[in-house]
Enzyme design. Sequence first.
Site, PDB file in Angstrom:
ATOM      1  N   SER A 143       7.546 -13.052 -34.817  1.00  0.00           N
ATOM      2  CA  SER A 143       8.770 -13.532 -35.460  1.00  0.00           C
ATOM      3  C   SER A 143       8.423 -14.021 -36.854  1.00  0.00           C
ATOM      4  CB  SER A 143       9.385 -14.670 -34.649  1.00  0.00           C
ATOM      5  OG  SER A 143      10.500 -15.244 -35.324  1.00  0.00           O
ATOM      6  N   TYR A 157       8.119 -22.901 -30.308  1.00  0.00           N
ATOM      7  CA  TYR A 157       8.315 -21.451 -30.420  1.00  0.00           C
ATOM      8  C   TYR A 157       7.562 -20.907 -31.632  1.00  0.00           C
ATOM      9  CZ  TYR A 157      10.738 -17.052 -31.439  1.00  0.00           C
ATOM     10  OH  TYR A 157      11.030 -15.740 -31.740  1.00  0.00           O
ATOM     11  N   LYS A 161       4.547 -18.050 -31.814  1.00  0.00           N
ATOM     12  CA  LYS A 161       4.635 -16.798 -32.563  1.00  0.00           C
ATOM     13  C   LYS A 161       3.501 -16.656 -33.570  1.00  0.00           C
ATOM     14  CE  LYS A 161       7.396 -15.220 -30.182  1.00  0.00           C
ATOM     15  NZ  LYS A 161       7.510 -13.859 -29.603  1.00  0.00           N
TER      16      LYS A 161
END
Length: 257
Positions: A143, A157, A161
């Site tokens: 991402s 998160y 990533k």
Amino acid sequence: MFDLSDVKVLVTGGSRGIGLGIATVFARAGAAVAVTARGTADLEAAAATLEAAGARAVVTVAGDLATRAGAAEVVGTAIAELGGLDVLAANAGIFPEARLRDMTEEDLAQVLAVNVGGTVHAVQAALPALEASGRGRVVLTSSITGPTTGFPGWSHYGASKAAQLGFMRSAALELAPARITVNAVLPGNVLTEGLAGMGQDYLDGMARSIPMGALGTPADIGHAVAFLASREAGFVTGHALVVDGGQVLPESPDAVA
């Protein structure tokens, strides 16, 4: 430009959203496609979509990649059903929101187990088949959040990533002698079921922040994965391809026309 009609691909987290977009691009190219998901709810609909798109064969497998044993079972079943494996699109991931002040140990552990652990476990389980292929490809879905940008509520998160890219680089070095490439795509804001639930005002605001003037689609990510999975990309390894319509480019909102 390139032919994927003889490819056998496994897309983890492939029953909806970006994963289904990746799988559909391969299906339209005539590949044999396996998709996995933690539950069975969306797999039947995904199979119908992939068959309609022209996949040479479709396999669905339910299971959890967060443990090495679970990943071995899921990936092993998919490979057995496909009769081998050329491409692993390691897409499975979760993105629950948790502000740093409120984040629990369980919140952090779950995101890291699925997004990082699941990626590593899936690659480990796929290695023998990718080696046997002679043209193995691993493409991770990372991402822009984490490696390039940040967003409040997604620090865990973002960390996961960014960790995927650290794994990618060392894995690319380890697997190069086996002619296996390891790359990643970094999507920006993509219009998926989850994002659509945020409402039209939110979607319009996000689109205005992107120089191309629109959110990405799952197919946009799928085409990038398909390129990295192609024979023609055989000399590309250890790289991260940003697919975001220019989202990370503006110095300020005023730079977006």
